[in-house]
Design a protein around this motif. Structure first.
Motif, PDB file in Angstrom:
ATOM      1  N   LYS A 873       1.633  -2.832   1.387  1.00 23.47           N
ATOM      2  CA  LYS A 873       1.138  -2.420   0.084  1.00 23.47           C
ATOM      3  C   LYS A 873      -0.357  -2.737   0.000  1.00 23.47           C
ATOM      4  O   LYS A 873      -0.789  -3.792   0.467  1.00 23.47           O
ATOM      5  CB  LYS A 873       1.881  -3.191  -1.020  1.00 23.47           C
ATOM      6  CG  LYS A 873       1.464  -2.792  -2.420  1.00 23.47           C
ATOM      7  CD  LYS A 873       2.339  -3.494  -3.464  1.00 23.47           C
ATOM      8  CE  LYS A 873       1.863  -3.077  -4.851  1.00 23.47           C
ATOM      9  NZ  LYS A 873       2.902  -3.187  -5.856  1.00 23.47           N
ATOM     10  N   THR A 968       1.154   3.747   3.541  1.00 23.28           N
ATOM     11  CA  THR A 968       1.391   2.562   2.728  1.00 23.28           C
ATOM     12  C   THR A 968       1.345   2.903   1.235  1.00 23.28           C
ATOM     13  O   THR A 968       0.660   3.837   0.835  1.00 23.28           O
ATOM     14  CB  THR A 968       0.287   1.518   2.998  1.00 23.28           C
ATOM     15  OG1 THR A 968       0.127   1.421   4.391  1.00 23.28           O
ATOM     16  CG2 THR A 968       0.633   0.170   2.418  1.00 23.28           C
ATOM     17  N   GLN A 969       2.039   2.109   0.461  1.00 26.29           N
ATOM     18  CA  GLN A 969       1.981   2.280  -0.982  1.00 26.29           C
ATOM     19  C   GLN A 969       0.626   1.804  -1.499  1.00 26.29           C
ATOM     20  O   GLN A 969       0.114   0.774  -1.078  1.00 26.29           O
ATOM     21  CB  GLN A 969       3.096   1.448  -1.628  1.00 26.29           C
ATOM     22  CG  GLN A 969       3.214   1.699  -3.119  1.00 26.29           C
ATOM     23  CD  GLN A 969       3.956   0.567  -3.819  1.00 26.29           C
ATOM     24  OE1 GLN A 969       4.618  -0.254  -3.192  1.00 26.29           O
ATOM     25  NE2 GLN A 969       3.862   0.549  -5.135  1.00 26.29           N
TER      26      GLN A 969
END
Ligand SMILES: [Zn+2]
Length: 1000
Positions: A873, A968-969
């Motif tokens: 993240k 990725t977030q």
């Protein structure tokens, strides 16, 4: 048509079409401003190779650029047959010269049948003329071929006769004796065009001073002259001895009835300077050591000493020694004084001869001691300081000599020991002493090549000859020089650095031989034994392009013997009347008027292109002859000078085998690739380096543009008619994405930059903007669009291509035409106009957004790389609003030149809006650093940004950031957001345009 492209068939298609549509033919058009570009016409004695391509391609790019900017451009071409090289070549063919024939076979791939015809000089010229012309068409040069001519055409000869009669009437052609560079084998003057390696013979005027000697016997009445050649007759008062080289062969000769001793080489040189020389016997230099000789100026008796630095080829082979003012002499005398063995060998005793330097010139810089000694010390010390320990002695002495010479020439005064010359400035004394000596018969003038050896194309070594009864253009005329300077000062010289070289050449030029006894060309009108030489019949021919069109169209018949000076006076100078000229020359009045109007429309020359090697001759003669013949309003406006081309870093030469004929290169790599590869490696004055790596790189770039155009075409064809309508509608009112606005804005910026570059012919820079910088922008755009699955990009691609391809058109005309057609345009791209900046499309918010995003992406990637973590993240925090106030205040201060931290801090605290920084001076320090590492362009932009929302910008690019960072977030928060996710307390570090980043 993806992957492999058949460049050659694209080229022939467009060459054909341009010709059919007469795209490059230009005639007077009162509704448009004209622009007249010319380039030095080629000398057809060999096919053109890559090296020749540069000057012509530059001129063509210039012509094409101006045409697209809306000018009525005239870009013509002729062929220069005049001169001796072609004659020399045909003689070599007749003599079966193995080296030349091998060159014809191996490099130029000529058949024996063709070579056999070359025994006739005109056949050589016409063969290569057509070869070069084909090459120029294949290179895509946008030439108006209706104006082609050769310099042996009959009407051209009449034009040259007119030019010469006009110059003579103005008193600018004189007959007399003047020194010229000379080929002893051809018995002809030589200039740059006639020499191997194209060097202009350059010579210096020396004074020969006659020292008298009784030889070995002091009582001998029959005196022998030991002549020395010097550039500094004023130092005669300081002579302590003469130098001869004991190893050399000298001759005793009767020179104009006097007995001289000189080197063999000097005897030969004197003959070419019209001295009567009769050699009596030879002797070794060693035989003269110990003789005494009398200085003709002060009657001092000086000894003859040995010195190995004396050369047979320079001067007379005997040198006067002035140790106080000549570093070589000082050095040699010191060496001799410490060499007991040499003294013994030649029975020299310094007990009897009190030989020490005699200082006769004083100047500020060398006030105390012996100037030569001081200068040697200084140069030696400099060399040591620079760690040039391997810099040899010779070089240092040479440097010392030139330093001392120029200092004393400009600043020195003659001292008390120089009799009636005492107190005179050196520059004045030099001339007076010389004139005195010449008058009393104690001196002669001698000319010597400075840049020898200079070799004629026939192989013989050139000399300086004093030519009598020769015809000269009097470039030494003061008033003429002054007008030339005036013209130059009103001209645009590109690049600027070269201007002072022109001023220098204008001052330095003197009488120049303008006729030869052999070769092709026009006979001197009043003395038919002579033929006007090639650097004299090629200086105002740009005016003839107007006339050539009418000769080629038969409006003026080639064999019209009635064409007289009155015709040229009227057409080119506007004197006389059309009626009268028409009657006299048996031409139609309207035709005469039309030619005059056409000349008035196209003249003067707006831009003249040529290689740098032609600055000291052709280009300067071009200025001289224009100011002599034409009215001020027809003086040339611009000269553009370019450097040469290296092949993979090396000079091109037959011996290295790295000469690539232009046509062979085109057929293998394609014209556009060759054009760009020649131009891209350097700005115009530097030497360009042609390399095959560049060729491959350029080819890929061009292929990429083709492919993009094809993709666009496929995309847009997939749309049905209705969809196309919708698409069109959509384009009109579409809601532009951030990256769309950014790309459009970048296009405007690039148009502005490329236009500015091309206006100053900064070609390399222009190519960089069009080909590389725009391509980088497009790659970013596509990345952004793909990441957010932005489907409808056909319109954007069309807009991009439309601009890029028009800016590429001057450089790569074939690719540009082909892509332009692929994009459904019906007219030639030359008529499409040069792109113009649309100010309203410049979007600083979009520019700042993409700048922020690409910077942010790089920062995140960098952290990932350094920490080696695999992110799950990424959290981004944007700055609190109050910091933006601070940032702007700091930015404004920095842009006004205040970068001092303490000063900035004080100002911030004084203002209640920004006073909060008191608690966080580190933040201020960091912002200063941020700003100082930001490009100036971005600093200015940020200052004028009124509303810029970093959160919205970053959210907009979330898909891209995620794609680029491992899917990725991505989360974005404001530093001020109370609900933000901030486990590691990173948010407070956020600064304007510098979001804080947390990766987990
Ligand atoms: Zn020769």
């Amino acid at each position: 048509m993806s992957g492999r492209i058949d460049w050659n068939s694209i080229e022939s298609k467009w060459i054909d079409r341009w010709e059919k549509q007469r795209i490059f033919e230009s005639d007077p058009d009162s509704s448009r401003e004209k622009y007249f570009v010319t380039v030095a016409y080629p000398y057809p004695n060999s096919p053109q190779h890559i090296g020749h391509g540069r000057t012509y391609t530059l001129a063509d790019v210039h012509a094409r650029y101006m045409r697209m900017k809306g000018y009525n451009v005239l870009f013509p071409m002729g062929f220069h047959y005049t001169g001796t090289p072609i004659l020399g070549m045909s003689r070599r063919v007749a003599a079966n010269d193995a080296e030349l024939i091998e060159t014809f076979h191996r490099i130029y791939k000529l058949s024996d049948d063709v070579i056999a015809t070359f025994v006739e000089p005109v056949k050589i010229a016409s063969y290569f003329h057509h070869e070069i012309k084909r090459g120029m068409k294949e290179m895509g040069y946008s030439i108006d071929w209706r104006r082609e001519f050769t310099t042996i055409d009959r009407v051209y000869s009449k034009f040259i006769s007119w030019q010469f009669r006009t110059l003579r009437k103005k008193g600018l052609i004189v007959q007399g004796s003047h020194p010229v560079g000379w080929c002893p084998r051809d018995q002809n003057p030589v200039s740059q065009h006639d020499t191997i390696g194209d060097v202009e013979p350059d010579f210096n005027e020396y004074t020969i001073i006659k020292f008298k000697s009784g030889g070995g016997d002091d009582d001998d009445d029959d005196l022998i002259i030991l002549p020395v050649a010097t550039l500094r007759p004023e130092t005669l008062f300081g002579v302590t001895n003469l130098w001869v080289n004991p190893q050399l062969d000298y001759v005793q000769a009767q020179v104009d009835g006097q007995t001289w001793i000189i080197s063999k080489e000097a005897a030969r040189k004197l003959e070419f300077l019209n001295h009567k020389v009769e050699i009596i016997k030879t002797l070794k230099g060693s035989e003269m050591i110990g003789w005494k000789a009398t200085n003709p100026l002060n009657k001092a008796s000086v000894p003859v000493y040995p010195a190995s630095f004396v050369e047979a080829e320079s001067g007379t082979g005997i040198v006067m020694s002035v140790p106080a003012h000549a570093p070589y002499d000082y050095h040699a005398l010191e060496a001799l004084k410490s060499d007991k063995k040499l003294q013994q060998m030649f029975h020299i005793s310094f007990d009897d001869d009190k030989v020490s330097p005699i200082k006769i010139i004083e100047s500020e810089a060398y006030s105390s001691g012996i100037p030569a000694a001081e200068e040697i010390e200084q140069v030696g010390a400099l060399a040591q300081n620079n760690n040039n320990s391997d810099d040899d002695e010779g070089k240092r002495l040479e440097k010392a000599t030139s330093n001392l010479y120029s200092h004393e020439f400009y600043k020195g005064r003659m001292m008390q020991n120089t009799g009636r010359f005492a107190g005179l400035a050196v520059a004045v004394a030099k001339n007076e002493i010389k004139q005195d000596l010449l008058k009393s018969g104690s001196a002669e003038t001698m000319y010597e090549l400075v840049n020898k050896p200079v070799k004629c194309r026939c192989g013989a070594e050139c000399v300086v000859k004093l030519l009598s009864d020769q015809w000269f253009l009097n470039y030494g005329d003061r008033e003429w020089k002054q007008r030339a300077h005036e013209c130059l000062s009103n001209m645009d010289i590109l690049p600027q650095d070269i201007r002072q070289e022109f001023d220098y050449v204008i001052d330095w030029l003197r009488e120049r031989a303008c006729a030869r006894k052999s070769g092709l060309g026009t006979k001197l009108p009043w003395d038919k034994e002579w033929i006007v030489e090639s650097l004299s019949d090629s200086v105002i021919y740009m005016a003839y392009y107007v006339i050539a069109k009418y000769v080629n169209s038969k409006a003026i018949s080639d064999d019209n013997d009635n064409i007289s000076d009155a015709f040229f006076d009227y057409v080119l100078l506007g004197s006389g009347s059309a009626d009268q000229v028409a009657k006299e020359c048996k031409l139609a009045t309207y035709a005469v008027e039309q030619i005059r109007n056409e000349f008035s429309y196209f003249y003067p020359v707006d831009s003249r292109h040529s290689g740098r090697d032609l600055v000291p001759n052709h280009l300067t003669f071009f200025i001289f002859n224009h100011v002599a013949i034409f009215d001020k309003k027809n003086w040339p406006r611009q000269i553009v000078v370019n450097g040469s081309v290296l092949m993979e870093g090396k000079k091109m030469s037959k011996s290295l085998g790295n000469i690539i004929p232009l046509r062979a290169a085109i057929s293998e790599y394609g014209a556009d690739t060759i054009r760009l590869a020649i131009l891209v490696s350097a700005e115009i004055l530097q030497d360009a380096d042609f390399s095959f790596d560049t060729v491959r790189g350029i080819r890929l770039k061009l292929l990429g543009i083709f492919e993009m155009a094809e993709n666009w075409r496929n995309m847009s064809q997939q749309a049905t008619e209705e969809e196309e309508h919708l698409l069109h509608h959509h384009q009109q009112q579409r809601l532009l994405m951030l990256e769309d606005r950014w790309l459009v804005s970048r296009l405007q910026r690039t148009i502005a930059e490329t236009t500015a570059s091309l206006d100053r012919l900064r070609i390399r820079e222009a190519i960089y903007h069009t080909l590389y910088s725009l391509d980088r922008d497009l790659q970013w755009y596509l990345k952004r669009a793909t990441a957010r699955k932005h489907q409808n990009i056909t319109g954007m691609l069309a807009e991009f291509l439309n601009i890029q391809i028009r800016m590429l058109a001057p450089f790569a005309p074939f690719t540009a035409e082909e892509v332009w057609e692929l994009m459904n345009n019906r007219q030639s791209i030359t008529k499409a106009g040069w792109p113009v900046v649309e100010e309203e499309k410049i979007d600083i918010v979009a520019e700042e957004s993409e700048f922020l995003i690409s910077g942010l992406l790089a920062d995140i990637q960098n952290i990932v790389k350094v920490t080696k973590i695999t992110p799950t993240k990424v959290v981004i925090y944007t700055t609190a609003a109050w910091k933006t106030q601070v940032y702007k205040a700091i930015l404004a201060n920095i842009l006004e030149g205040r970068v001092n931290f303490g000063q900035i801090m004080k100002l911030l605290i004084a203002n209640p809006e920004t006073a909060k920084v008191k608690s966080d001076p580190k933040m201020v320090q960091k912002m200063i650093e941020d700003i100082l590492s930001t490009p100036l362009e971005a600093r200015n932009r940020r200052l004028s940004l009124t509303e810029f929302n970093e959160i919205i910008t970053i959210q907009d690019a979330q898909s891209l950031l995620s794609d680029e960072i491992n899917k990725t977030q991505i989360a974005v928060y404001s530093e001020e957001d109370p609900a933000k996710y901030d486990p590691k307390m990173r948010a407070h570090a956020a600064r304007p345009f510098k979001p804080a980043i947390y990766i987990q």
